[in-house]
Scaffold this active site. Structure first.
Site, PDB file in Angstrom:
ATOM      1  CG  ASN A  57      14.507   3.641   4.971  1.00 33.09           C
ATOM      2  OD1 ASN A  57      13.673   4.016   5.803  1.00 33.09           O
ATOM      3  ND2 ASN A  57      14.171   3.099   3.805  1.00 33.09           N
ATOM      4  NE  ARG A  88      11.458   6.380   3.022  1.00 29.89           N
ATOM      5  CZ  ARG A  88      10.547   5.480   3.333  1.00 29.89           C
ATOM      6  NH1 ARG A  88      10.870   4.466   4.114  1.00 29.89           N
ATOM      7  NH2 ARG A  88       9.342   5.572   2.864  1.00 29.89           N
ATOM      8  CG  HIS A  93       6.351   5.176  -2.397  1.00 29.74           C
ATOM      9  ND1 HIS A  93       5.240   4.463  -2.777  1.00 29.74           N
ATOM     10  CD2 HIS A  93       6.916   4.475  -1.382  1.00 29.74           C
ATOM     11  CE1 HIS A  93       5.130   3.376  -2.015  1.00 29.74           C
ATOM     12  NE2 HIS A  93       6.137   3.379  -1.167  1.00 29.74           N
ATOM     13  CG  LEU A 140       3.451  -1.403  -8.880  1.00 22.74           C
ATOM     14  CD1 LEU A 140       2.998  -2.322 -10.012  1.00 22.74           C
ATOM     15  CD2 LEU A 140       2.271  -0.639  -8.300  1.00 22.74           C
ATOM     16  CG  ASN A 188       6.076  -5.176   1.381  1.00 24.90           C
ATOM     17  OD1 ASN A 188       5.431  -6.168   1.039  1.00 24.90           O
ATOM     18  ND2 ASN A 188       7.316  -5.237   1.804  1.00 24.90           N
ATOM     19  NE  ARG A 242       0.261   1.665   4.364  1.00 24.44           N
ATOM     20  CZ  ARG A 242       1.477   1.936   3.871  1.00 24.44           C
ATOM     21  NH1 ARG A 242       1.668   2.068   2.570  1.00 24.44           N
ATOM     22  NH2 ARG A 242       2.481   2.086   4.694  1.00 24.44           N
ATOM     23  CG  MET A 265       2.615  -9.905  -6.258  1.00 24.11           C
ATOM     24  SD  MET A 265       0.815 -10.161  -6.391  1.00 24.11           S
ATOM     25  CE  MET A 265       0.266  -8.487  -6.674  1.00 24.11           C
ATOM     26  NE  ARG A 266       9.404 -13.460  -3.806  1.00 19.20           N
ATOM     27  CZ  ARG A 266      10.650 -13.076  -3.596  1.00 19.20           C
ATOM     28  NH1 ARG A 266      11.610 -13.577  -4.327  1.00 19.20           N
ATOM     29  NH2 ARG A 266      10.942 -12.213  -2.654  1.00 19.20           N
ATOM     30  N   GLY A 295       9.488  -3.773  -5.644  1.00 23.80           N
ATOM     31  CA  GLY A 295       9.691  -5.225  -5.630  1.00 23.80           C
ATOM     32  C   GLY A 295       8.808  -5.980  -6.613  1.00 23.80           C
ATOM     33  CB  ILE A 296       5.143  -6.026  -7.219  1.00 22.53           C
ATOM     34  CG1 ILE A 296       4.873  -6.534  -5.802  1.00 22.53           C
ATOM     35  CG2 ILE A 296       4.183  -6.650  -8.235  1.00 22.53           C
ATOM     36  CD1 ILE A 296       3.517  -6.121  -5.218  1.00 22.53           C
ATOM     37  CD  GLU A 311      12.863  -2.592  -8.610  1.00 18.34           C
ATOM     38  OE1 GLU A 311      13.693  -3.402  -8.155  1.00 18.34           O
ATOM     39  OE2 GLU A 311      12.679  -1.464  -8.114  1.00 18.34           O
ATOM     40  CG  ASN A 312      11.953  -8.378  -8.387  1.00 17.81           C
ATOM     41  OD1 ASN A 312      12.967  -8.186  -9.038  1.00 17.81           O
ATOM     42  ND2 ASN A 312      11.814  -7.973  -7.147  1.00 17.81           N
ATOM     43  CD  GLU A 371      12.704   4.529  -2.101  1.00 14.09           C
ATOM     44  OE1 GLU A 371      12.723   3.289  -2.196  1.00 14.09           O
ATOM     45  OE2 GLU A 371      11.922   5.140  -1.369  1.00 14.09           O
TER      46      GLU A 371
END
Ligand code: ADP
Length: 415
Positions: A7, A99, A189, A218, A220, A250, A293-294, A341-342, A344-345, A396
């Site tokens: 990727n 990818r 995606h 969800l 980056n 974005r 986000m974190r 990332g968001i 799932e976590n 992916e």
């Protein structure tokens, strides 16, 4: 078959080595043998390698370009020190899966790469000037380093959305612009949304045609997808990945008239505005702090930062907007599935997104949601909730490895 999954981004290369074949796919028992990332290519690159069951190795070294990065990866993979099961020489890498971000209307499924396909991917550069050139560098470097004898397969981010009907993909601008320049919504995606739909179907023992869900990737970058009858029916990213949800940097949807207004008021060029909307907006632009986000959640908790809270609220509200819209467009769905990332976590973000969706049939089980654990798969809606909610970590790379095997073995795929 050992597949090297690549990727390639503008200054990064992520990779995995995945062992897969027909039997492993059937048993859902494919094995990830190793993974890693090379960042900041072009300068002092940061390298992270890990073979399964062993600790991560991290170091920095100068790497000039993508070719040097892939050469470094391949040399590590075949070295004794990497400790990768069954891989001791180049001949143990049987195929490469790439990818590729944009396949336009031409590539509606994964394909084996030959001169004609390479030319087709080059033709798509116009549509994805930031992404496809890096993907092409990856393909050419792998060809040079591993030789023509190692087959390569391209898996496109846009391909899953090829099933969208015209009503979903056309913009309400003069139709001849679609004819003349192929201006339409492509969606991105796709490999992630497709994987989530595959996992959902597997867990629930469904046929592809029985899957009607809303998937939320969800990370980056963020996108929503309405999957109807197992196929992408509608998605939030459009001609480029800029459209739709609020993302790390974005803006997602804005009034297009802002572009002219900004040019006049701020004296900005079109390309400066493009950079503003892609790199300086979203969570970063709203908060003035970070697009991560974190970190924003930490700012909000520790410092009660007003703009961090506002950025998070706008992010969640936009996701809710799409859930509502897709329920209407699809005439209902079985479930909303969180990923990336968001998704799932962060139980907190999932809770805020689902707050107030009870009238639409989604009843979150707050305890299940909180207790699920970071990066785990599971249901987070209450028993009896008419619209279910799940978390399914995306993968992916696994789908790219499986597609690589299936394309080369000429096997049909479901999803
Ligand atoms: P990419 O889209 O680049 O693949 P990821 O899917 O890894 O990125 O998502 C990155 C995002 O996920 C970042 O905004 C990061 O802060 C967020 N994230 C990761 N873990 C957590 C967590 N525990 N809580 C909140 N956000 C998280």
């Amino acid at each position: 078959m050992n597949v090297l999954v690549l990727n390639c981004g503008s200054s990064t290369v992520k990779f995995q080595i995945i062992e897969t074949d027909a039997e492993l796919i059937r048993q859902d028992a494919d094995r990830r043998l190793a993974s890693g990332i090379v960042e900041r290519i072009g300068g002092q690159a940061l390298i992270t390698f890990q073979s399964d069951g062993h600790p991560k190795e991290r170091h920095a070294e100068p790497l000039r370009d993508h070719r040097a990065a892939i050469d470094r990866i391949v040399r590590w993979v075949v070295s004794r020190s990497s400790n990768i099961d069954h891989i001791t020489s180049l001949s143990d890498i049987h195929a490469v899966g790439h990818r590729v971000v944009h396949g336009a209307e031409r590539f509606q499924k994964s394909v084996r790469i030959d001169a004609d396909v390479l030319e087709g991917i080059e033709d798509c550069i116009e549509l994805a000037p930031l992404h496809n050139p890096a993907n092409l560098k990856g393909i050419r470097s792998a060809q040079e380093l591993l030789g023509e004898g190692v087959p390569q397969v391209a898996v496109f981010d846009t391909a899953f959305h090829a099933s969208m009907p015209e009503e979903s993909y056309l913009y309400a601008i003069p139709y001849q612009l679609y004819r003349r320049h192929k201006i339409r919504r492509y969606g991105f995606h796709g490999t992630s949304h497709r994987y989530i739909a595959y996992r959902y179907r597997t867990v629930h023992g469904l046929e592809p045609a029985q899957v009607d869900i809303i998937t939320l990737h969800l990370g980056n970058g963020c996108s929503a997808c309405g999957i109807k009858g197992g196929k992408s029916f509608t998605t939030s990213m459009g001609f480029t990945p800029l459209e739709g949800l609020v993302m790390g940097t974005r803006s997602g949807n804005i009034d297009p008239s802002l572009i002219e207004y900004l040019a006049i008021k701020e004296g900005m060029s079109i390309s400066e505005i493009d950079t503003l909307l892609n790199k300086q907006s979203g969570l970063l632009g709203l908060s003035g702090l970070t697009g991560d986000m974190r970190e924003l959640l930490d700012e909000e908790a520790e410092n009660q930062d007003r703009r961090a809270r506002l950025a998070i609220a706008i992010f969640c509200r936009r996701v809710r907007h799409y859930i509502g819209a897709y329920l209407a467009e699809m005439s209902g769905a079985q479930a909303v599935v969180f990923s990336g990332g968001i998704g799932e976590n962060s139980w907190m973000i999932r809770e805020r997104i689902c707050a107030g969706l009870e009238p639409l049939g989604l009843q979150l089980d707050a305890g299940r949601n909180r207790d699920l654990g970071v990066g785990r798969e599971g249901e987070i809606s209450a028993d009896g909730s008419p619209l279910k909610a799940y978390v399914i970590p995306t993968n992916e790379e696994l789908l790219i490895a499986r597609d690589t095997f299936r394309v080369l073995a000429d096997m049909p795929r479901r999803f």
